[in-house]
Every structure is written in structure tokens, then in C-alpha cells.
Scaffold this motif. Sequence first.
Motif, PDB file in Angstrom:
ATOM      1  N   ALA A  71      48.581 -36.989 -15.136  1.00  0.00           N
ATOM      2  CA  ALA A  71      47.246 -37.020 -14.541  1.00  0.00           C
ATOM      3  C   ALA A  71      46.615 -38.404 -14.611  1.00  0.00           C
ATOM      4  N   HIS A  72      46.964 -39.194 -15.621  1.00  0.00           N
ATOM      5  CA  HIS A  72      46.433 -40.554 -15.777  1.00  0.00           C
ATOM      6  C   HIS A  72      47.618 -41.535 -15.781  1.00  0.00           C
ATOM      7  N   PRO A  73      48.201 -41.854 -14.626  1.00  0.00           N
ATOM      8  CA  PRO A  73      49.416 -42.676 -14.599  1.00  0.00           C
ATOM      9  C   PRO A  73      49.225 -44.084 -15.141  1.00  0.00           C
ATOM     10  N   ASP A  74      47.994 -44.586 -15.184  1.00  0.00           N
ATOM     11  CA  ASP A  74      47.760 -45.948 -15.661  1.00  0.00           C
ATOM     12  C   ASP A  74      47.457 -46.012 -17.153  1.00  0.00           C
ATOM     13  N   SER A  75      47.382 -44.873 -17.829  1.00  0.00           N
ATOM     14  CA  SER A  75      47.150 -44.858 -19.268  1.00  0.00           C
ATOM     15  C   SER A  75      48.449 -45.193 -20.006  1.00  0.00           C
ATOM     16  N   PRO A  76      48.375 -45.545 -21.313  1.00  0.00           N
ATOM     17  CA  PRO A  76      49.611 -45.834 -22.063  1.00  0.00           C
ATOM     18  C   PRO A  76      50.617 -44.686 -22.003  1.00  0.00           C
ATOM     19  N   LEU A  77      50.133 -43.447 -22.191  1.00  0.00           N
ATOM     20  CA  LEU A  77      51.049 -42.317 -22.121  1.00  0.00           C
ATOM     21  C   LEU A  77      51.540 -42.076 -20.698  1.00  0.00           C
ATOM     22  N   GLY A  78      50.699 -42.395 -19.718  1.00  0.00           N
ATOM     23  CA  GLY A  78      51.130 -42.272 -18.328  1.00  0.00           C
ATOM     24  C   GLY A  78      52.246 -43.247 -18.005  1.00  0.00           C
ATOM     25  N   ARG A  79      52.120 -44.474 -18.487  1.00  0.00           N
ATOM     26  CA  ARG A  79      53.198 -45.458 -18.273  1.00  0.00           C
ATOM     27  C   ARG A  79      54.459 -45.052 -19.018  1.00  0.00           C
ATOM     28  N   MET A  80      54.279 -44.441 -20.207  1.00  0.00           N
ATOM     29  CA  MET A  80      55.442 -43.928 -20.918  1.00  0.00           C
ATOM     30  C   MET A  80      56.112 -42.833 -20.108  1.00  0.00           C
ATOM     31  N   ALA A  81      55.307 -41.914 -19.571  1.00  0.00           N
ATOM     32  CA  ALA A  81      55.862 -40.793 -18.825  1.00  0.00           C
ATOM     33  C   ALA A  81      56.681 -41.265 -17.633  1.00  0.00           C
ATOM     34  N   SER A  82      56.221 -42.334 -16.978  1.00  0.00           N
ATOM     35  CA  SER A  82      56.951 -42.836 -15.816  1.00  0.00           C
ATOM     36  C   SER A  82      58.299 -43.421 -16.196  1.00  0.00           C
TER      37      SER A  82
END
Length: 258
Positions: free
Chosen positions: A168-179
Motif C-alpha cells: 500500500a505504501h510502495p515508497d516506504s522502507p518496507l514498501g521498497r523491501m517488498a518490491s
Amino acid sequence: MSPAQPGRAAPAATALDLLTRLPLGRWRSRHASDLARSTPWFPVVGLLVGGLVCATVVGVDRVAPEWVAAAAGVVAGLLVTGGRDEDGLAKIADSSGASTPAQRLAVMRATRVGGYGALAVLLVSTVRFASLSAVAGAGWTVVAGVVLTAHVLGRWGSVALLMSQPYAHPDSPLGRMASSVGRREAALASVSSLAWVVVAVALLGPWAVAAVPVALAVLALAAWWFRRSLGGLTGDALGATTIAVELAVLLLGALVWG
């Protein structure tokens, strides 16, 4: 030794830092690439946390009633994890009263726990306590098989969702990790999880095999719900899913061995 640099941190230490309250200090990293590389270790962290809960339940059960052993196991798990997954569950529950994904995400950013969140944590603690009470007197092999399987599959579920679902938040630290979490990381996490399932089969027989489709069903429901209600995953959603899988497997164990 200097603090770990991006891309050089120990993946196991980073996984422990993400999922527990153990003081890892310079051995862990918050860089997106290190976070992604740590995900294959999530089931191993589940094994360690579940091992602590199991040892507590079995040890206390030798000198106290089963309900005291179960309560001690619940407390031990909360102490080592710091209640991080429970915090995520509480925020997900509080957001359920909002109407749109944007409103739900806004509610989840609040620092206070509301009434729905408090009730959700209370319910989870009660079910966890009841399940551990049910299996506590069945012997250490049953406690180990049920508890460790629940924790391993719960942490494996986080990796499976990170690999397969949008954030849901692709630009967050966890979002970048998820990608950065792909099939390789998911495959490695699956190998370690299945290795434990094989051990659990040796301990408990077909029950351990049945725990896998139960976990998969919970994951499928969680993936559908979070895409519908939030537009994707969040860290809180992952914590709530970990708890949901853990409780489903614990309840399966309580039904069979309680």
C-alpha cells in the motif's frame, strides 16, 4: 567493527531485529536490500520464538497447573517479540470502522490503540492462552510440534504475502523491501518451513501436513481482505496475518490434542 553498511548486514540479525525485541545493535540494518535479504530467515526466527514459548510451557507445566504454563507461554512470546504483531493487529482492527482504504490507512497511522484494537488483542490473547492450555498436558512432543509449526508457518506467511501482493505504501522502507522480495526469497523461506514440517510430521504424524492447507487458507483470505480494504499490504497487515496463521494452527492443534 564498524556498523553494518547497506547490503552487508547479517540477514539473520536483520530478521531478528524486524520480528523481535532482541538487542541486535550494529549487526542489523534497515536498508531495503538488507531487509529483503533477511526474509528467508523469517521462518527460522519463528522457530526460535516458538522454541522459547514451547520451552516455557513445558518447563512451567512440570511445576504448576497447565493454565499457568499456558499463561507463562503467552507472556514469553510477547516479551521476546515486544508485541509487534499484536500492535499491527490492533491497528488493523481499529481501521475496520473506516469507509475507504485511504481512511483506514489514516487510522492505522495513529499512535493510540482504540476500542476495536484493544478487543482484538484481548481476543487473540484469550485464544492463544486457551490453545496452549489445551495442548500443555499432552507431552513435550505435542507442545513442540504444535507451537513451533504455528510460529514457523506464521512467519513464512509474511514472506509469501510480500512476494505475491502489492504494497500500500510502495515508497516506504518496507514498501521498497517488498518490491525486492521475489521468488528466490520466497523459495528459500519455503524450504526452511517445509523442513520443519517434515520434522513435525515425525513428531505428530499427519496433523502437521493438515496444518499447511490451514495456513494457506488463512493467507488467501488475508491477501483478499487487505487488497480490498487497504489496497495492498502494510507492516501492520503482515503482523496481523502472522497472528492469524499462528492462531489457526494452534486451534487445529488444540482440537486434535486438547
